[in-house]
Design an enzyme around this catalytic site. Structure first.
Site, PDB file in Angstrom:
ATOM      1  N   TYR A  33       6.278 -15.534  26.984  1.00  0.00           N
ATOM      2  CA  TYR A  33       5.374 -15.133  25.914  1.00  0.00           C
ATOM      3  C   TYR A  33       6.215 -13.919  25.164  1.00  0.00           C
ATOM      4  O   TYR A  33       5.733 -12.860  25.101  1.00  0.00           O
ATOM      5  CB  TYR A  33       4.288 -14.624  26.337  1.00  0.00           C
TER       6      TYR A  33
ATOM      7  N   CYS B  31     -15.808   8.059  10.849  1.00  0.00           N
ATOM      8  CA  CYS B  31     -15.354   7.108  10.073  1.00  0.00           C
ATOM      9  C   CYS B  31     -16.856   6.990   9.279  1.00  0.00           C
ATOM     10  O   CYS B  31     -17.772   6.731   9.745  1.00  0.00           O
ATOM     11  CB  CYS B  31     -14.945   5.790  10.475  1.00  0.00           C
TER      12      CYS B  31
ATOM     13  N   CYS C 258      -3.446  -8.126  27.693  1.00  0.00           N
ATOM     14  CA  CYS C 258      -4.485  -7.467  26.725  1.00  0.00           C
ATOM     15  C   CYS C 258      -5.823  -7.887  26.939  1.00  0.00           C
ATOM     16  O   CYS C 258      -6.677  -7.622  26.133  1.00  0.00           O
ATOM     17  CB  CYS C 258      -3.995  -7.937  25.089  1.00  0.00           C
TER      18      CYS C 258
ATOM     19  N   GLU D 296       8.947 -18.407  24.031  1.00  0.00           N
ATOM     20  CA  GLU D 296       8.004 -18.175  23.188  1.00  0.00           C
ATOM     21  C   GLU D 296       7.686 -19.364  22.333  1.00  0.00           C
ATOM     22  O   GLU D 296       8.714 -20.118  22.160  1.00  0.00           O
ATOM     23  CB  GLU D 296       8.414 -16.820  22.159  1.00  0.00           C
TER      24      GLU D 296
ATOM     25  N   ASP E 299       3.405 -11.668  29.117  1.00  0.00           N
ATOM     26  CA  ASP E 299       2.734 -10.944  28.179  1.00  0.00           C
ATOM     27  C   ASP E 299       2.013 -11.941  27.469  1.00  0.00           C
ATOM     28  O   ASP E 299       2.043 -11.934  26.490  1.00  0.00           O
ATOM     29  CB  ASP E 299       3.468 -10.158  27.532  1.00  0.00           C
TER      30      ASP E 299
HETATM   31  N1  SAH Z   1       5.980  -9.754  24.445  1.00  0.00           N
HETATM   32  C1  SAH Z   1       5.946  -9.804  22.996  1.00  0.00           C
HETATM   33  C2  SAH Z   1       4.686 -10.780  22.436  1.00  0.00           C
HETATM   34  C3  SAH Z   1       3.341 -10.698  22.985  1.00  0.00           C
HETATM   35  S1  SAH Z   1       1.932 -11.566  22.390  1.00  0.00           S
HETATM   36  C4  SAH Z   1       5.355  -8.329  22.604  1.00  0.00           C
HETATM   37  O1  SAH Z   1       5.221  -7.455  23.347  1.00  0.00           O
HETATM   38  O2  SAH Z   1       5.806  -8.238  21.283  1.00  0.00           O
HETATM   39  C5  SAH Z   1       1.955 -12.906  23.171  1.00  0.00           C
HETATM   40  C6  SAH Z   1       3.018 -14.077  22.722  1.00  0.00           C
HETATM   41  O3  SAH Z   1       2.979 -15.248  23.144  1.00  0.00           O
HETATM   42  C7  SAH Z   1       2.789 -14.441  20.757  1.00  0.00           C
HETATM   43  O4  SAH Z   1       4.052 -14.181  20.261  1.00  0.00           O
HETATM   44  C8  SAH Z   1       2.650 -15.761  21.056  1.00  0.00           C
HETATM   45  O5  SAH Z   1       3.054 -16.826  20.100  1.00  0.00           O
HETATM   46  C9  SAH Z   1       3.096 -16.314  22.400  1.00  0.00           C
HETATM   47  N2  SAH Z   1       2.508 -17.695  23.040  1.00  0.00           N
HETATM   48  C10 SAH Z   1       1.189 -18.070  23.066  1.00  0.00           C
HETATM   49  N3  SAH Z   1       0.878 -19.135  23.670  1.00  0.00           N
HETATM   50  C11 SAH Z   1       2.271 -19.528  24.247  1.00  0.00           C
HETATM   51  C12 SAH Z   1       2.683 -20.358  25.281  1.00  0.00           C
HETATM   52  N4  SAH Z   1       1.880 -21.270  25.747  1.00  0.00           N
HETATM   53  N5  SAH Z   1       4.046 -20.378  25.539  1.00  0.00           N
HETATM   54  C13 SAH Z   1       4.933 -19.412  24.816  1.00  0.00           C
HETATM   55  N6  SAH Z   1       4.622 -18.416  24.364  1.00  0.00           N
HETATM   56  C14 SAH Z   1       3.085 -18.404  23.795  1.00  0.00           C
END
Ligand code: SAH
Length: 457
Positions: A318, A78, A414, A339, A387
């Site tokens: 999550y 890049c 992640c 969520e 997650d």
């Molecule tokens: N499993 C989903 C999202 C993962 S990202 C996927 O693969 O698409 C993590 C997610 O956790 C986000 O959507 C964020 O809004 C949510 N999040 C963050 N803190 C949280 C909490 N304390 N309780 C519930 N959800 C939460």
């Protein structure tokens, strides 16, 4: 106050060997145990380094001469790699990136998780580790009366105009380029952070992998956009694949990209995508994994680790827009998803209907608050999938999980460091980590995703 002398001072030149990488991809070398962080140094390389800054416990430097080059080194393809900072590993071969990520996961498991015997599988990489991102989000500015859009130069708010990004899907780049030109022709001004004037703050595009359709989001300072209808018409006629144009209004003087008000300007309210057999409607503000090819690999791995037979009650903590929940629901008796963002739960519910999946129930709230409530109400999960965002799970959630005693936990992470921290807590209870599978969701960058299978002993 006494100042302890550091082994090197600013402007010293030292010969070093790099041992590791920092979280942002700089080489780490030690001088008498004192770590120096040096951009673009690769493990195993020897270099003469100019010390540029020293702090009490670590310092920074710059490669003056590379004395011994790593066989893993490549010329970053890049042209704006060094200015941008969005990628950190383009100067390393892809094979070496994958090896590095696997070793990194192993290392944090030992160091932070005190787990030395857990098998960490080789990272599942991409065949083509470029042009994978389905979402682009760029700040807009002006230079010499022309609109520019791209990225902030490292550690600044100076916008570098960008024609294309090598990890973006091409459609995102092309549409952003074109929207910039169309807006310029219509005399729409970029928002200026300093004076808090102007209109266009950011442009976001999200591409549907399965349908090759695009949602365009214009983030503006005010609700009014000069020549709005003309703008919409010109975008529509230039790009038939744009199926949705959304406006988000952010009137605040802030670094936060999105404001609270989101409205549809034209077309469909959602972008539709399919992962495996499940269809998803994604609204402008919802979280959706950015690498569609690897998302399927990741979710299949989570499903495999859950070992469902069709009889299980599962919690997906999550859950975002219900992606993993709906994947799991095809193989489970019942799935509960939780969520924190209400719009994401609205999407999740819509997605369940879209797929005629009825054995799911979603709730808005914090996982650490909602899951104990479900437990009190008599929900007894066989499997819990988590997650969480990079900061990992709240400790209180892990304690609730320990009390609930599901026979299996699948942890999608992640951030290897917080995964290791959380696994340690689960292992101090009655759980054992069986294996970890890293999946490369973000080639060319330091980001590292991994799925862990954890069983009740
Ligand atoms: N499993 C989903 C999202 C993962 S990202 C996927 O693969 O698409 C993590 C997610 O956790 C986000 O959507 C964020 O809004 C949510 N999040 C963050 N803190 C949280 C909490 N304390 N309780 C519930 N959800 C939460």
């Amino acid at each position: 106050m006494t100042r302890t002398a550091t082994p090197v001072q600013k402007n010293d030149k030292v010969f070093v060997t790099f041992e590791d990488l920092t979280h942002d991809g700089a080489g780490v070398a030690k001088v008498d145990g004192y770590p120096l962080f040096v951009p673009y140094g690769l493990p195993g390389e020897r270099a003469e380094v100019l010390v540029t800054k020293t702090k009490k416990n670590y310092g920074f430097g710059k490669i003056e001469t590379l004395i011994q080059e790593s066989p893993d080194r490549v010329e970053p393809p890049c042209p704006i790699y060094r200015q941008c900072g969005g990628c950190q590993l383009q100067h390393m071969t892809y094979e070496a990136q994958l090896d590095y990520k696997q070793k990194h996961v192993e290392d944090v498991m030992k160091r932070i998780g005190h787990l030395s015997d857990v098998p960490v599988h080789p990272v599942i990489g991409m065949d083509e580790p470029w042009n994978y991102r389905n979402k682009a989000q760029v700040p807009v500015g002006e230079r010499n009366r022309k609109l520019i859009a791209g990225f902030y130069q490292k550690r600044s708010h100076y916008i570098i105009d960008m024609e294309s990004c090598m990890i973006q899907q091409e459609a995102n780049d092309i549409i952003i380029q074109s929207v910039k030109r169309i807006a310029e022709r219509l005399g729409i001004r970029a928002y200026d952070e300093k004076s808090h004037r102007g209109t266009l703050r950011h442009i976001m595009t999200r591409t549907s992998h399965s349908k090759n359709e695009v949602m365009l989001v214009l983030i503006t300072k005010n609700e009014q956009i000069p020549h709005k209808n003309k703008l919409i018409d010109m975008i529509k006629s230039t790009f038939p694949q744009v199926v949705s144009i959304v406006q988000n209004v952010n009137p605040k003087q802030t670094n936060v990209i999105f404001g609270n008000e989101t409205k549809l300007l034209w077309g469909e309210e959602y972008l539709f995508d399919t992962i495996g057999d499940v269809k998803f409607a994604i609204s402008a503000r919802s979280f959706y994994q950015v690498n569609p090819i690897q998302t399927k690999v990741l979710y299949n791995k989570a499903l495999e680790y859950a070992q469902l037979t069709g009889e299980e009650t599962v919690i997906d903590a999550y859950c975002g827009i219900g992606t993993i929940s709906l994947f799991l629901a095809q193989k489970a008796k019942k799935v509960y998803g939780v969520e924190i963002i209400p719009e994401a739960i609205e999407d999740a519910e819509r997605n369940a209907k879209l797929n005629n999946i009825e054995n799911v129930q979603f709730a808005t709230g914090e996982a650490e608050t909602v899951i104990p409530k479900w437990f009190e109400e008599g929900v007894r999960p066989d499997v819990i999938v988590v997650d969480p965002p990079r900061k990992g799970c709240e400790e209180s959630l892990l304690q609730t999980i320990l009390e609930m005693k599901p026979k299996r936990i699948v942890y999608v992470s992640c951030s290897p460091a917080t995964l290791a921290r959380d696994l340690k807590i689960l292992e101090e209870g009655d759980y054992q980590t069986k294996e970890i599978q890293p999946v490369d969701m973000f080639p060319q960058t330091m980001h590292c995703e991994a799925v862990a299978m954890i069983d009740l002993i």
